[in-house]
Design a protein around this motif. Structure first.
Motif, PDB file in Angstrom:
ATOM      1  N   PHE A   1     -62.819  -4.501 -45.927  1.00 52.62           N
ATOM      2  CA  PHE A   1     -63.584  -5.080 -44.814  1.00 52.62           C
ATOM      3  C   PHE A   1     -64.521  -4.035 -44.215  1.00 52.62           C
ATOM      4  CE2 PHE A   1     -64.004  -6.521 -40.305  1.00 52.62           C
ATOM      5  CZ  PHE A   1     -64.758  -7.655 -40.585  1.00 52.62           C
ATOM      6  N   ALA A   2     -64.064  -2.783 -44.159  1.00 50.42           N
ATOM      7  CA  ALA A   2     -64.940  -1.706 -43.695  1.00 50.42           C
ATOM      8  C   ALA A   2     -66.150  -1.577 -44.614  1.00 50.42           C
ATOM      9  CB  ALA A   2     -64.170  -0.387 -43.638  1.00 50.42           C
TER      10      ALA A   2
ATOM     11  N   LEU B   1     -61.349   1.371 -39.169  1.00 47.00           N
ATOM     12  CA  LEU B   1     -60.581   0.673 -40.210  1.00 47.00           C
ATOM     13  C   LEU B   1     -60.097   1.635 -41.286  1.00 47.00           C
ATOM     14  CD1 LEU B   1     -62.766  -2.544 -40.565  1.00 47.00           C
ATOM     15  CD2 LEU B   1     -60.400  -2.459 -39.765  1.00 47.00           C
TER      16      LEU B   1
ATOM     17  N   TRP C   1     -57.344   3.739 -39.783  1.00 46.39           N
ATOM     18  CA  TRP C   1     -56.126   2.910 -39.675  1.00 46.39           C
ATOM     19  C   TRP C   1     -55.462   2.798 -41.042  1.00 46.39           C
ATOM     20  CZ3 TRP C   1     -54.470  -1.688 -41.862  1.00 46.39           C
ATOM     21  CH2 TRP C   1     -53.403  -2.334 -41.232  1.00 46.39           C
ATOM     22  N   ALA C   2     -56.277   2.575 -42.085  1.00 44.38           N
ATOM     23  CA  ALA C   2     -55.732   2.464 -43.440  1.00 44.38           C
ATOM     24  C   ALA C   2     -55.095   3.778 -43.878  1.00 44.38           C
ATOM     25  CB  ALA C   2     -56.842   2.061 -44.412  1.00 44.38           C
TER      26      ALA C   2
ATOM     27  N   ALA D   1     -58.186  -3.572 -45.271  1.00 47.55           N
ATOM     28  CA  ALA D   1     -58.910  -2.919 -44.174  1.00 47.55           C
ATOM     29  C   ALA D   1     -60.082  -2.112 -44.711  1.00 47.55           C
ATOM     30  CB  ALA D   1     -57.958  -2.016 -43.380  1.00 47.55           C
TER      31      ALA D   1
ATOM     32  N   PRO E   1     -52.407  -4.148 -46.890  1.00 45.54           N
ATOM     33  CA  PRO E   1     -53.103  -4.086 -45.599  1.00 45.54           C
ATOM     34  C   PRO E   1     -54.176  -2.996 -45.562  1.00 45.54           C
ATOM     35  CG  PRO E   1     -50.730  -4.266 -45.278  1.00 45.54           C
ATOM     36  CD  PRO E   1     -50.945  -3.956 -46.720  1.00 45.54           C
ATOM     37  N   ALA E   2     -53.847  -1.827 -46.116  1.00 45.29           N
ATOM     38  CA  ALA E   2     -54.819  -0.734 -46.136  1.00 45.29           C
ATOM     39  C   ALA E   2     -55.995  -1.070 -47.051  1.00 45.29           C
ATOM     40  CB  ALA E   2     -54.149   0.555 -46.596  1.00 45.29           C
TER      41      ALA E   2
END
Length: 302
Positions: free
Chosen positions: A170-171, A97, A100-101, A167, A163-164
């Motif tokens: 949530f991580a 995550l 991805w971010a 993410a 979004p980042a």
């Protein structure tokens, strides 16, 4: 009694002798973990999130493998299933995550959202493990989560970063879950061996996806260097440094490194990647770190 007094005096003398070393190591660890977000920002576009995290997990697990080998007697066959599950929750998924971010927003976004892990740990301990939250800690949690909202609402170079930010948050939530699971199920295992086992299990779980998503283009030397630093220094060596601090000064004092990571993360990205520090990032960082400071405080009865 004379022996006990002598032992206590020796312990105090040893702590005093290392008094200068503790803040140095805390600063070093904050700088190293803060730099991890910069290295992800550099390498993730070239590797992709899955391949980059696989490199990180393998290198980090191998650096710590001597601890695992030394303590191998602690690991029964049934225990490996728990280790694999915790490795997925506490390493593989959050690492992916954050990577991805890093492909979608400045490194500082991930570094700031990472600081919420301490708050999620407190919330999960309260919800599932009976730990108390007093009014001061509750205010800290509200302030910290308000910081997440501010962070997610910000923009850099005209682009939304929500979004980042989500993410990364949530991580951090998964870190909170994983930290509580580690304490409940793996507390009897020495920390270095524990970390190596969870990292290597996470690498095995992620390997099929990493192989199928391995980039089909040449990866630059700069990205390979960043991936190597991420695995060897920011994962393997950082864990060893963290455990040295835990053993010397205890987990609560060692966890104060949480306050340094976003500061270093933003600073490295600003200095070396020329990434801007926006007003929303500064406000979010202030709210989150203030919230962490309050949420980490306990009453004498807690």
């Amino acid at each position: 009694m004379a022996i006990a007094s002598g032992t206590t005096s020796s312990a105090v003398s040893a702590e005093s002798a290392y008094a200068w070393l503790t803040p140095v190591e805390l600063l070093a660890l904050g700088a190293i973990w803060g730099a991890s977000f910069m290295f992800m920002r550099i390498a993730a576009p070239d590797f992709g999130a899955l391949a980059l995290v696989e490199v990180r997990l393998v290198l980090g697990g191998l650096i710590l493998a001597p601890f695992l080998w030394r303590e191998r007697r602690h690991f029964s066959r049934n225990l490996w299933w728990k280790i694999a599950g915790i490795g997925a929750i506490n390493s593989a998924i959050p690492f992916v995550l954050f990577a991805w971010a890093a492909q979608r927003a400045p490194a500082g976004i991930g570094a700031i959202s990472n600081a919420t892990a301490a708050m999620f740990t407190a919330v999960i301990a309260f919800a599932f493990f009976g730990e108390r939250i007093n009014s001061r800690r509750a205010i800290g949690l509200v302030a910290g989560f308000a910081g997440v909202v501010v962070l997610a609402s910000g923009k850099t170079s005209g682009e939304s970063v929500w979004p980042a930010a989500l993410a990364g948050t949530f991580a951090a939530f998964l870190y909170g879950v994983g930290g509580n699971l580690l304490r409940k199920h793996l507390s009897g295992i020495p920390a270095g061996a524990n970390a190596s086992a969870t990292l290597l299990c996470a690498s095995l779980l992620l390997a099929p996806l990493a192989i199928t998503h391995w980039p089909d283009h040449a990866i630059s030397a700069r990205s390979w260097f960043s991936a190597g630093m991420l695995g060897v220094v920011c994962t393997g060596i950082a864990y060893m440094l963290f455990y040295r601090l835990i053993y010397r000064i205890g987990a609560p004092r060692a966890s104060t490194v949480t306050y340094l990571i976003p500061l270093f993360g933003v600073a490295w990205a600003w200095l070396l990647l020329d990434e801007p520090v926006t007003a929303s990032m500064a406000l979010a960082c202030t709210l989150i770190l203030g919230g962490v400071a309050l949420s980490q405080q306990r009453t004498a009865k807690s």
